[in-house]
Design a protein around this motif. Structure first.
Motif, PDB file in Angstrom:
ATOM      1  N   LEU A 106       0.824  -1.215   0.000  1.00 29.62           N
ATOM      2  CA  LEU A 106       0.000   0.000   0.000  1.00 29.62           C
ATOM      3  C   LEU A 106       0.857   1.264   0.000  1.00 29.62           C
ATOM      4  CD1 LEU A 106      -2.890  -0.571   2.553  1.00 29.62           C
ATOM      5  CD2 LEU A 106      -3.111   0.095   0.160  1.00 29.62           C
ATOM      6  N   ALA A 107       1.919   1.231   0.805  1.00 32.62           N
ATOM      7  CA  ALA A 107       2.793   2.397   0.920  1.00 32.62           C
ATOM      8  C   ALA A 107       3.406   2.745  -0.439  1.00 32.62           C
ATOM      9  CB  ALA A 107       3.885   2.134   1.953  1.00 32.62           C
TER      10      ALA A 107
ATOM     11  N   GLU B  71       0.697   4.426  -2.648  1.00 34.35           N
ATOM     12  CA  GLU B  71       0.402   5.798  -2.245  1.00 34.35           C
ATOM     13  C   GLU B  71       1.592   6.737  -2.430  1.00 34.35           C
ATOM     14  OE1 GLU B  71      -3.232   5.280   0.868  1.00 34.35           O
ATOM     15  OE2 GLU B  71      -1.238   5.152   1.740  1.00 34.35           O
ATOM     16  N   PHE B  72       2.744   6.174  -2.732  1.00 32.18           N
ATOM     17  CA  PHE B  72       3.942   7.013  -2.948  1.00 32.18           C
ATOM     18  C   PHE B  72       4.062   7.432  -4.411  1.00 32.18           C
ATOM     19  CE2 PHE B  72       8.431   7.704  -3.901  1.00 32.18           C
ATOM     20  CZ  PHE B  72       8.819   8.544  -2.870  1.00 32.18           C
TER      21      PHE B  72
ATOM     22  N   SER C 130       3.033   8.463  -8.105  1.00 35.59           N
ATOM     23  CA  SER C 130       1.898   9.187  -8.709  1.00 35.59           C
ATOM     24  C   SER C 130       1.103   8.369  -9.716  1.00 35.59           C
ATOM     25  CB  SER C 130       2.392  10.433  -9.438  1.00 35.59           C
ATOM     26  OG  SER C 130       2.872  11.368  -8.531  1.00 35.59           O
TER      27      SER C 130
ATOM     28  N   GLY D 112       6.255   7.675 -11.736  1.00 27.96           N
ATOM     29  CA  GLY D 112       5.868   9.039 -11.409  1.00 27.96           C
ATOM     30  C   GLY D 112       6.403   9.495 -10.067  1.00 27.96           C
ATOM     31  N   ALA D 113       7.710   9.637  -9.968  1.00 31.29           N
ATOM     32  CA  ALA D 113       8.333  10.152  -8.746  1.00 31.29           C
ATOM     33  C   ALA D 113       9.677  10.748  -9.118  1.00 31.29           C
ATOM     34  CB  ALA D 113       8.505   9.045  -7.703  1.00 31.29           C
TER      35      ALA D 113
ATOM     36  N   ARG E 204       9.404   2.467  -1.485  1.00 32.80           N
ATOM     37  CA  ARG E 204       9.177   3.882  -1.760  1.00 32.80           C
ATOM     38  C   ARG E 204      10.530   4.514  -2.073  1.00 32.80           C
ATOM     39  NH1 ARG E 204       7.902   6.328   2.979  1.00 32.80           N
ATOM     40  NH2 ARG E 204       6.373   7.845   2.296  1.00 32.80           N
TER      41      ARG E 204
ATOM     42  N   ALA F  46       6.784  20.947  -3.956  1.00 34.69           N
ATOM     43  CA  ALA F  46       5.831  20.517  -2.922  1.00 34.69           C
ATOM     44  C   ALA F  46       5.215  19.179  -3.332  1.00 34.69           C
ATOM     45  CB  ALA F  46       4.757  21.577  -2.725  1.00 34.69           C
ATOM     46  N   HIS F  47       4.971  19.004  -4.632  1.00 35.17           N
ATOM     47  CA  HIS F  47       4.372  17.763  -5.116  1.00 35.17           C
ATOM     48  C   HIS F  47       5.372  16.611  -5.097  1.00 35.17           C
ATOM     49  CE1 HIS F  47       1.724  15.121  -7.306  1.00 35.17           C
ATOM     50  NE2 HIS F  47       2.648  14.933  -8.232  1.00 35.17           N
ATOM     51  N   GLU F  48       6.633  16.905  -5.374  1.00 35.04           N
ATOM     52  CA  GLU F  48       7.620  15.842  -5.548  1.00 35.04           C
ATOM     53  C   GLU F  48       8.458  15.539  -4.309  1.00 35.04           C
ATOM     54  OE1 GLU F  48       7.583  13.824  -7.917  1.00 35.04           O
ATOM     55  OE2 GLU F  48       6.398  14.864  -9.436  1.00 35.04           O
ATOM     56  N   SER F  49       8.357  16.362  -3.265  1.00 34.16           N
ATOM     57  CA  SER F  49       9.080  16.038  -2.032  1.00 34.16           C
ATOM     58  C   SER F  49       8.668  14.641  -1.594  1.00 34.16           C
ATOM     59  CB  SER F  49       8.716  17.046  -0.936  1.00 34.16           C
ATOM     60  OG  SER F  49       9.159  16.563   0.321  1.00 34.16           O
ATOM     61  N   CYS F  50       9.649  13.823  -1.211  1.00 33.00           N
ATOM     62  CA  CYS F  50       9.294  12.452  -0.839  1.00 33.00           C
ATOM     63  C   CYS F  50       8.627  12.409   0.523  1.00 33.00           C
ATOM     64  CB  CYS F  50      10.518  11.539  -0.885  1.00 33.00           C
ATOM     65  SG  CYS F  50      11.598  11.634   0.564  1.00 33.00           S
ATOM     66  N   GLY F  51       8.808  13.457   1.329  1.00 33.02           N
ATOM     67  CA  GLY F  51       8.134  13.519   2.627  1.00 33.02           C
ATOM     68  C   GLY F  51       8.923  12.904   3.764  1.00 33.02           C
TER      69      GLY F  51
ATOM     70  N   ASP G   7       3.959   1.270   8.995  1.00 33.07           N
ATOM     71  CA  ASP G   7       4.712   1.705   7.822  1.00 33.07           C
ATOM     72  C   ASP G   7       4.377   3.162   7.536  1.00 33.07           C
ATOM     73  OD1 ASP G   7       6.485   1.466   5.677  1.00 33.07           O
ATOM     74  OD2 ASP G   7       5.733  -0.535   5.203  1.00 33.07           O
ATOM     75  N   ILE G   8       5.303   3.843   6.878  1.00 33.28           N
ATOM     76  CA  ILE G   8       5.035   5.209   6.451  1.00 33.28           C
ATOM     77  C   ILE G   8       4.583   5.131   4.996  1.00 33.28           C
ATOM     78  CG2 ILE G   8       5.989   7.511   6.076  1.00 33.28           C
ATOM     79  CD1 ILE G   8       6.110   6.886   8.997  1.00 33.28           C
ATOM     80  N   SER G   9       3.475   5.786   4.697  1.00 30.70           N
ATOM     81  CA  SER G   9       2.921   5.734   3.347  1.00 30.70           C
ATOM     82  C   SER G   9       2.743   7.141   2.789  1.00 30.70           C
ATOM     83  CB  SER G   9       1.572   4.999   3.386  1.00 30.70           C
ATOM     84  OG  SER G   9       1.090   4.800   2.082  1.00 30.70           O
ATOM     85  N   GLY G  10       2.341   7.196   1.511  1.00 30.07           N
ATOM     86  CA  GLY G  10       2.093   8.495   0.885  1.00 30.07           C
ATOM     87  C   GLY G  10       3.381   9.205   0.531  1.00 30.07           C
ATOM     88  N   ARG G  11       3.257  10.472   0.139  1.00 29.68           N
ATOM     89  CA  ARG G  11       4.430  11.237  -0.293  1.00 29.68           C
ATOM     90  C   ARG G  11       4.255  12.696   0.097  1.00 29.68           C
ATOM     91  NH1 ARG G  11       5.619  10.845  -6.515  1.00 29.68           N
ATOM     92  NH2 ARG G  11       4.825  12.956  -6.760  1.00 29.68           N
ATOM     93  N   GLY G  12       5.370  13.383   0.294  1.00 32.48           N
ATOM     94  CA  GLY G  12       5.339  14.817   0.574  1.00 32.48           C
ATOM     95  C   GLY G  12       4.475  15.120   1.783  1.00 32.48           C
ATOM     96  N   ILE G  13       3.697  16.180   1.676  1.00 30.85           N
ATOM     97  CA  ILE G  13       2.875  16.620   2.798  1.00 30.85           C
ATOM     98  C   ILE G  13       1.711  15.640   3.047  1.00 30.85           C
ATOM     99  CG2 ILE G  13       1.259  18.157   1.589  1.00 30.85           C
ATOM    100  CD1 ILE G  13       3.284  19.032   4.777  1.00 30.85           C
TER     101      ILE G  13
ATOM    102  N   THR H 152       2.240  12.514   3.449  1.00 24.11           N
ATOM    103  CA  THR H 152       2.827  11.385   4.177  1.00 24.11           C
ATOM    104  C   THR H 152       1.953  11.019   5.371  1.00 24.11           C
ATOM    105  OG1 THR H 152       5.052  12.001   3.505  1.00 24.11           O
ATOM    106  CG2 THR H 152       4.887  10.689   5.494  1.00 24.11           C
ATOM    107  N   HIS H 153       1.775   9.715   5.596  1.00 22.92           N
ATOM    108  CA  HIS H 153       0.976   9.312   6.762  1.00 22.92           C
ATOM    109  C   HIS H 153       1.384   7.932   7.257  1.00 22.92           C
ATOM    110  CE1 HIS H 153      -1.202   8.095   3.108  1.00 22.92           C
ATOM    111  NE2 HIS H 153      -1.610   7.047   3.802  1.00 22.92           N
TER     112      HIS H 153
ATOM    113  N   ILE I 118       0.589   4.200   8.373  1.00 24.99           N
ATOM    114  CA  ILE I 118      -0.419   3.154   8.160  1.00 24.99           C
ATOM    115  C   ILE I 118      -0.039   1.910   8.965  1.00 24.99           C
ATOM    116  CG2 ILE I 118      -1.106   3.967   5.865  1.00 24.99           C
ATOM    117  CD1 ILE I 118       0.538   1.690   4.643  1.00 24.99           C
TER     118      ILE I 118
END
Lengths: 517, 220
Positions: A53-54, A57-58, A60, A291-292, A309, A451-456, B164-170, B172-173, B175
């Motif tokens: 899942l991660a 969601e990472f 695009s 898409g990253a 990710r 802001a869109h491409e920062s990996c977070g 786990d950490i999911s998502g990207r950028g701001i 991020t969350h 799970i």
């Protein structure tokens, strides 16, 4: 169409330990990743469901929700904006209201023939009102992509100026230790922008112990860059030759060609080239990005191939000793492998005839924006911005962005500066801004991109890039920018560290565009 | 014996240690939220940013080098820490007065330590999902700072994969590893180390909220 579980079985059999690649293929077949596939992949590969899942969601281009029969992604680079993409996007959305959703995506590498978009992952170029209306009509009538007019998918190469790299011979005369020495003498440096000496990288990997890998980074995501698109189209054999020569030197049996998902239209061409160059000693596998932008960073790229990710690793250790699957790995970009293969054919002496003392050889530049002849230009290193502007037909430009969104913005007083590691190091993106352009727009575009491409992963980049976007969108808080730029320097990787560079240049050099003096 | 200079103090360290390890083994605390000895270093919060050779590095991941000079307690780095803390506060939903972690929270303590008096940036007020499905453990994502200590503790100490950490950028969350996405359906147990490493109030053991009264907590 086979069922989801049959497809998962098939892909696990074919792609084994590469969960991200399995997800990319599932997305391609079903236009999304069904829950059944998430659970199936996790079960088959013995991975936590959360890990699968991660990933979705990472990246695009992966999604859990089914969007309908068409995924429409409008390229959102500043060069697309300058060519009118935003009004075309609104037009498309209103045409398709209630029928299909279009969204935006980062630069798709078609800056010389934009505005562009991706339809179900395939590039569509030269958008105008007619083409947008026609696309909306095709979508409404559920016409399958294979029956759309072929010219929509036509991608020009636009090679405006070719030199040593495009013309270098294909018959290699050097390999192994002799080639390594020749590479050293030639002073070939990595073409990605960082400029690490190629011979040193290959020699270090050769000396390291363990199973070796050779990885080609064709994930060019830097806005305004499209040289890899053209090299993959015209010089794929040279590229694969370069990878094989490297494999021979370091002792690798397996390699990966990591190509950005935006270039999926090249799949059958690349597959053909891989078949043609297949050998028993060294196999190259294709890996599609999803898409990253961050995956262009070499350690994030390796994480991505491993099916994770794309979070940049802590360095040291470096990939030459601890790379793919923790093993010694050479990661070089497309242009570097092509140059190495050129040196193997023509020798280092021929290569050294071009460029400057610190930057030997030639460099491909992707030129776009306000000029009459956008496209690929191959110059010896040391070429001035002025020369490039004259050759591409730029009429009284006010600014040139060198090195993409993470690069430097030059005003007219700096057009005497030169491309090269000693002055303007760059992966080759040159975006030109004509006299009526508002640099506020460019700054806003780049801030949205980061802001869109920062990996977070790290605080300054994850939060800082969003705060900068807010500031540029609202126009409030510009005085904060120098401080924020300083904090971003504390980021984990180069993305965050360079995310404010262009915006700071623009604020400093074009204060009038913000009504500042 | 190898040495480095931290804020002018000569410290000894052993080969293979990071700047953070070196400081800790010499009894010096460098601020940080995502580091816990015994877990692999991550370097995500950047609060331990120090300066060496003219550039910023995270002390918890940067190998110590013989003779290196490191700055930590300077005006410049204090300002960096202050801004990073503000960023962490505004990107989540942190309401200290109503948070039962108040007084034992490492984020709050770090902010007190730096003398942070305001948020400075506009709060993001994100919408994040609370998970109260588990009878003994509460997951309040509003307070998560993505330090990944729970992710690492679950993997490296508990031998599980609960987080786990999911998502990207701001976006991020955090799970959890279950098909339903709920903590109840994971193999977590209240004894797991992962439940007890959260530096903020994102992972809490239920029924313990006010066992230690406010005023007598670790950082009060």
């Amino acid at each position: 169409m086979s069922s989801v579980s049959e497809e998962v079985d098939l892909l696990v059999g074919r792609l084994g330990e590469r969960p991200l690649q399995i997800l990319v293929e599932i997305q391609k077949t079903f236009n999304h990743v069904p829950t059944e596939a998430v659970e199936g992949i996790a079960r088959k590969l013995g991975l936590p469901v959360s890990r699968v899942l991660a990933n979705i969601e990472f990246y695009s281009f992966l999604s859990l929700e089914k969007p309908g029969d068409y995924v429409l992604l409008m390229s959102d680079n500043i060069t697309d904006w300058m060519a009118g993409s935003r009004s075309l996007y609104s037009r498309l959305c209103s045409n398709l209201e209630g029928i299909a959703d279009a969204t935006k995506t980062s630069c798709t590498g078609m800056c010389d023939q934009g505005p562009a978009m991706l339809v179900n992952g395939i590039a569509v170029t030269k958008l105008d009102e007619n083409r947008i209306d026609s696309i909306a009509d095709l979508v409404k009538r559920h016409v399958p992509l294979s029956s759309w007019p072929r010219e929509y998918f036509h991608v020009e190469s636009n090679i405006r100026k070719s030199g040593w790299l495009f013309e270098s011979g294909r018959r290699k005369v050097l390999e192994g230790q002799a080639l390594l020495q020749e590479l050293k003498d030639s002073n070939l440096r990595g073409r990605g922008g960082a400029g690490f000496p190629t011979a040193l990288k290959w020699a270090s990997c050769r000396e390291a112990t363990g199973e070796k890998y050779v990885v080609c980074n064709a994930d060019e995501g830097e806005p305004g860059t499209f040289k890899d698109r053209v090299l993959l189209t015209h010089c794929a054999e040279n590229l694969l030759e370069g990878m094989a020569l490297c494999a021979n030197i370091v002792g690798a049996k397996r390699g990966f060609l990591y190509v950005r998902g935006e270039y999926r239209y090249l799949e059958s061409h690349l597959a053909k080239m891989l078949r043609k160059k297949r050998s028993e000693d060294f196999t190259v596998e294709l890996h599609w990005g999803a898409g990253a932008y961050i995956c262009g960073e070499e350690s994030a790229l390796l994480e991505s191939i491993e099916g994770k990710r794309g979070i940049p690793r802590v360095r040291p250790p470096f990939p030459v000793t601890h790379g793919l699957f923790g093993m010694p790995t050479v990661v070089d970009n497309v242009e570097t492998f092509c140059a190495a293969s050129g040196i193997a054919a023509g020798g280092g002496k021929d290569f050294r005839r071009f460029g400057t003392d610190e930057s030997r050889g030639t460099k491909l530049l992707s030129v776009s924006g306000d000029c009459s002849k956008p496209g690929i230009y191959e110059y010896p290193f040391g070429v001035s911005i002025e020369q490039i502007l004259a050759d591409c037909g730029a009429d009284e430009p006010i600014a040139v962005q060198v090195g993409g969104a993470s690069g430097a913005c030059l005003d007219a007083s700096e057009f005497g500066r030169k491309i090269g590691f000693e002055d303007l190091p760059t992966s080759g993106s040159v975006m030109i801004f004509g006299k009526n352009r508002d640099m506020k727009e460019a700054a806003l575009n780049f801030s949205k991109f980061f802001a869109h491409e920062s990996c977070g992963f790290c605080t300054p980049c994850r939060v800082g890039t969003s705060i900068i976007e807010q500031i540029l969108e609202s126009g409030n808080g510009l005085a904060e920018m120098p401080d924020l730029a300083g904090i971003l320097k504390a980021s984990h990787c180069g993305l965050g560290q360079s995310a404010s560079r262009a915006v700071m240049d623009m604020l400093k050099k074009f204060p009038g565009h913000w009504g500042l003096s | 014996m190898k040495n480095l200079l931290l804020d002018g103090k000569m410290l000894t360290y052993e080969e293979g240690q990071t700047i953070m390890d070196c400081a800790l083994s010499n009894g010096i605390a460098i601020p940080g939220l995502c580091h816990l000895p015994g877990l692999s270093p991550s370097g995500n919060c950047r609060l331990c940013t120090v300066k060496t050779g003219g550039r910023y590095v995270s002390a918890c991941t940067e190998p110590a080098i013989d003779g290196m000079e490191v700055e930590c307690e300077t005006m410049e780095l204090s300002q960096v820490r202050m801004q990073l803390l503000r960023m962490l506060f505004v990107e989540g939903n942190h309401y200290c007065p109503s948070c039962e972690k108040s007084g034992s929270c490492r984020l709050q303590e770090a902010a007190y330590h730096e003398g942070m008096l305001d948020l400075h940036f506009r709060p993001f007020y994100p919408k994040r999902e609370m998970d109260a499905s588990h009878p003994e453990i509460l997951l309040d994502r509003d307070r998560c700072i993505f330090c990944a200590l729970c992710v690492r503790a679950s993997r490296e100490i508990d031998g599980k994969n609960v987080f786990d950490i999911s998502g990207r950028g701001i976006e991020t969350h955090l799970i959890v590893n279950s098909a339903s996405g709920k903590l109840l359906d994971t193999d977590i147990s209240v004894e797991d180390r992962a439940v007890h490493v959260c530096p903020v109030g994102a992972i809490l053991v239920k029924g313990k909220g006010f066992e230690i009264p406010i005023g007598r907590r670790l950082y009060d």
